[in-house]
Design a protein around this motif. Structure first.
Motif, short mmCIF file in Angstrom:
data_model
loop_
_atom_site.label_atom_id
_atom_site.label_comp_id
_atom_site.label_asym_id
_atom_site.label_seq_id
_atom_site.Cartn_x
_atom_site.Cartn_y
_atom_site.Cartn_z
N UNK A 101 8.88 0.01 1.52
CA UNK A 101 9.07 0.54 2.87
C UNK A 101 10.44 1.18 2.98
N UNK A 102 10.50 2.38 3.58
CA UNK A 102 11.78 3.08 3.73
C UNK A 102 12.13 3.38 5.19
N UNK A 103 11.10 3.71 5.99
CA UNK A 103 11.34 4.04 7.39
C UNK A 103 10.21 3.45 8.24
N UNK A 145 6.66 4.33 6.71
CA UNK A 145 6.78 5.30 5.64
C UNK A 145 7.44 4.65 4.42
N UNK A 191 18.23 -4.23 3.13
CA UNK A 191 17.92 -3.42 1.94
C UNK A 191 17.76 -1.93 2.27
N UNK A 192 18.28 -1.50 3.42
CA UNK A 192 18.36 -0.06 3.68
C UNK A 192 17.18 0.56 4.39
N UNK A 193 16.23 -0.24 4.84
CA UNK A 193 15.12 0.32 5.64
C UNK A 193 15.66 0.73 7.01
N UNK A 194 15.31 1.93 7.46
CA UNK A 194 15.72 2.41 8.78
C UNK A 194 14.56 2.22 9.75
N UNK A 229 7.73 4.57 -0.29
CA UNK A 229 7.84 5.36 -1.51
C UNK A 229 6.51 5.94 -1.96
N UNK A 230 5.40 5.32 -1.55
CA UNK A 230 4.10 5.79 -2.03
C UNK A 230 3.21 6.34 -0.93
N UNK A 231 3.72 6.45 0.31
CA UNK A 231 2.88 7.02 1.36
C UNK A 231 3.27 6.57 2.75
N UNK A 232 2.33 6.67 3.65
CA UNK A 232 2.62 6.39 5.07
C UNK A 232 1.39 5.73 5.69
N UNK A 233 1.64 4.72 6.53
CA UNK A 233 0.56 4.10 7.29
C UNK A 233 0.82 4.34 8.77
N UNK A 266 0.81 -1.23 0.00
CA UNK A 266 0.00 0.00 0.00
C UNK A 266 0.83 1.26 0.00
N UNK A 309 4.46 4.09 12.77
CA UNK A 309 4.45 4.89 11.54
C UNK A 309 5.34 4.19 10.53
#
Lengths: 337, 337, 337, 337
Positions: B143-145, B242, B219-222, B244-248, B139, B240
């Protein structure tokens, strides 16, 4: 441990079973016109299945009675419960006929009427109750305006409309009771507007699906109730009480604290609770708890038969106002009770 | 109807009783080191009280086992449950000793480990679960953060601190598991910061009361986890995620939809749920439901013993990082399991 | 009426023009390396167009100086402004070279440095300022944790990356200043994590696009800053200050109070403000107002050159931490200033 | 560059000056009955101060006229503006006398009436405009119910009440216009309720301070407007449009995204905007922008003199309904315009 006679073994009765057990009471006897339903529920709850309501109510082990049958049977069962002389909780409405309801109260007398708990369960909704308690505790100074919004997710089946008694008696009855419980003052006028804008078939059956009722109390508080038989985003149940020192709001609780942020949804929250069994389930439980406490203490019920008849009276007035296209001034019943 | 052997008759066991019944299962046998407690709960649930855990687990009528005793007894009981060869749910932690936990898994083997449901009940919180499912369903793109906040309303008694294993093992363990379940990727480093800013006595006992742990995936997720042993406004439990396409977001649910507006409070909402038995009660129920479904189907558990050991491993790494004042790179266990 | 020498006639200078006029000041002289730009803006504002910055600053009618040119010109212009001996506001950063910035301060001395207003405009954001003021006014007791989130809607052009100085110096510099202004205590360590998970090309250029920095103050406050170069739902700028008595939050303001409810969107709010010229426009105005008030009063600036160098120092430390993969302990500069 | 004749040099005129300049127009001439006020504002804006309104309007350099004088002067000035044959924006109301307003329209004719922009600035509120546009763009399917809430922070001085024309003409006039602009259908009935519950002195002067008006459109939409002369928490201005596919809400914007969490305030947001110059300042600017665009294009105004008279007509009907205690059915004017 309080022993309950459960009259009815259908959906509503089953909802009450869990609450009765959770309240530390147990079910002693069960009666339902459908004998098999009564026997099944009795087996499950280790209760005695009875062949008449009277037998279930009169059983010497029984301390209190819960009536959860269809609306048209309430009044006859209540006469029996009064005879059994035990505390009774009866699902709303008191009676599907307003006249028979008035007659019932006149027959049994005010004192007996105050021992009958009428199941206006929304009074026990945590948010709605906080509004009522806040108004009564003077949290917003003098109450000046009260707005109640009630919208169902979807209309009932068309075939139900003719026997519903109309939107005011069937749906807005809850809001009339809520309004009374919050304003705590005589209501002196009722003005109704309505339309069948959702489904013209409802209009063809002589009913409405969208309504707005404005009422005045004797001290100038303006009450406004909005109803709709359909709501695209779920079961919309809100209250706004406005006074000299502020405002109290009961908004729709949500399914969780989940929120979505993306390009199209910059903070879309979780859905509101879908319908009454999701929104008001905890209210039913709180209602049963309070009934059992009252039954144990032998005290008056917080919502009793006179409240039932007063809500019905406002529904009658709204129905008349809509039909006659004018404001209905109330005097008679307000003085009597 | 699934028959449960309930090991333990204390507070947590009683919480599970209601959920077990609601899930359509029943309790067949009960064991507790305090015989009277077992007998009382057995009477109430019409179960058989046993004098040993083995007797309770081995009873031929029993389909599945629920362990709800104190943490230090888990590992020994789990060895017995594995011997009984029945699906088992064990409250977290798997073991209060990390080494014994690793040894346990190595002894019973991966296949058996996957039949043991570890009770990280927060995974079943409706809001938290929606975040996890949303991340897995793409969604928010990649995932990045990931930020997890867990704050208890008040610290445990000081005498508990020495035997708690420290904040990372005792409190953040839940967040380590939650992080793992959301990122679904190997975690390659752990960096911990902490202080005893709430209560210097906690610091004097060698523990911290305020913590921040940063972890990286391959893979670099913090990932960033924040813990505090005290929170003035209640049980603060948020996520939270966060991408590439939004935040949940999973925010704290509130006690109701009640809101106050006045001169000082221009929209003050109802309090958040107070502590875990209020916030996570429905999570315990959902957890038991899922365990019973898995037990019936004979399938792998969604959270099993290896998850228990992996969360504990992150807690060990965080403890080491704080002590050594440096980032701990993870490799060994990640490859093994 | 305060008369301003405006150094620069580009976009940022034009933003300041409106605020200068609104603050009841007027623009007396303008200089820009592009003569035509200076002449055009001078015509529009009825100011005198000058052929050197010195001429614009030294004009006897001028009371105060605003520098709004590109970053690499700041330090040279600041030396001239100090010589002119007039209050000066300079857009951040003090210097694109940290060493030259330190040298500048050492050259002019602390007293002169305190007369230079550095344009960290986010300090004037209404929500962020309320958090800072609340922390300083002891609204949440002792500060224990501080979380700052800054996410840009989209990354800068790739060609900008090499001359940006890297994410910590270019983007997180605002958050370092904000953190300093809130905690008001020496920061003793900096630990940075980062990845180029948004765009590997940014990584190929030796920079990161996603970052997490944890810092400790001398009294145990844990600061955590999160940055991302891309955010699908706009310009995500939040602060959360947590203390012994509660929490203060500055959340993203929205474009309006509009909310949509339908089957898919059960309460979707209006978008957050898109980027810095929408979110921080009123901050720029507030900043200019305060600068002019300080200039009139001849008092110290609320954010001065030493603040500029300290934020840059934290950016240096974070850059080193990321490169070396370890916590950087701070001592030197903290003691000096 | 569009040249404006500004009629009036008081507070409202000064609000418009900034918006006129921001819209890229300039002020060519100014007239005010108080000559000094006109001269001062003319000096500041480099405009020509005129000794009559006619002189200011007729000046050949003038492209468009803005009338921002007291209500009782509007109608006479509008006759002059029509004679000058230039686009004109006039602050609401069209006329403080309904009859004179009707006469005016009948005199100048519909075509001329459509060139007069009536300053119902709330239509330009970002949230309110989003509701209107959403309804017209079919975002909620068929409109079924419309609720408008308008509450002022405090009542006007008592001495103002007698010359206000009463709450419906003075305050609810904005909501009548807003309702018309959203429903976009003939309104067929008006039912008013009111009380002087805030201040009995207002009642003694023959007015009300708390009101509720219900209106029906020809296709069954129910409109409900709530007004109060006092609101403890600020300027409460909300709209709720409910339809077959959902609901659009314009809630009160807040001063910032600041929120306080502590024992007593589990999430108290920043105050709502205090009064109309804070809430509707950007609406005034947007209104002037649109007027200047229309003036340049020579096109019809989005809100013109007929809208002004129709809003006044609903205020007349509400006044009559309250006085007569009955629903007023509308037919005459609706057909005429």
């Amino acid at each position: 441990m309080t022993a309950i006679a459960l009259i009815g073994a259908g959906r509503m009765a089953k909802v009450h079973v869990a609450s009765i057990l959770a309240a530390g009471a147990h079910i002693a006897t069960i009666y339902d016109p459908v004998a098999q339903a009564a026997q099944d529920l009795a087996a499950q709850t280790r209760a005695k299945s009875c062949s008449t309501a009277k037998e279930a109510m009169d059983d010497p082990s029984v301390d209190a009675i819960v009536i959860a049958t269809s609306s048209d049977t309430h009044i006859a069962l209540l006469y029996e419960a009064v005879e059994a002389d035990k505390p009774v909780l009866c699902e709303k409405p008191l009676s599907s006929s307003f006249q028979k309801g008035v007659q019932f109260i006149e027959t049994i007398g005010e004192q007996a009427a105050r021992k009958i708990f009428i199941g206006f369960n929304r009074r026990f909704d945590r948010g709605h109750a906080a509004v009522r308690q806040g108004v009564h505790a003077n949290q917003i100074g003098n109450l000046e305006q009260l707005m109640i919004t009630s919208r169902d997710p979807y209309p009932p089946p068309l075939e139900y409309i003719p026997r519903s008694g109309g939107l005011f008696r069937d749906m807005m009855i809850h809001d009339f009771d809520m309004a009374r419980s919050i304003v705590n003052r005589p209501i002196i006028s009722v003005t109704a507007h309505g339309s069948s804008i959702i489904d013209p078939n409802i209009g063809a059956l002589g009913d409405i699906d969208t309504a707005n009722v404005t009422m005045l109390t004797d001290n100038g508080v303006i009450i406004n109730i909005i109803n709709s038989r359909r709501c695209a985003f779920g079961f919309d149940q809100r209250i706004e009480a406005f006074g000299s020192a502020g405002m109290l709001v009961s908004d729709n609780p949500r399914q969780s604290g989940f929120t979505v942020y993306n390009k199209e949804n910059p903070g879309t929250p979780a859905p509101i609770l879908e319908f009454f069994m999701e929104r008001y389930l905890s209210s039913y439980t709180a209602e049963i708890h309070q009934f059992i406490q009252c039954a144990r203490g032998g005290v008056d019920m917080p919502i009793h038969a006179i409240d039932g008849i007063m809500a019905a009276y406002l529904a009658e007035a709204a129905t008349a106002s809509l039909k006659q296209g004018k404001t209905i001034n109330l005097t008679h019943l307000q003085q009597e009770f």
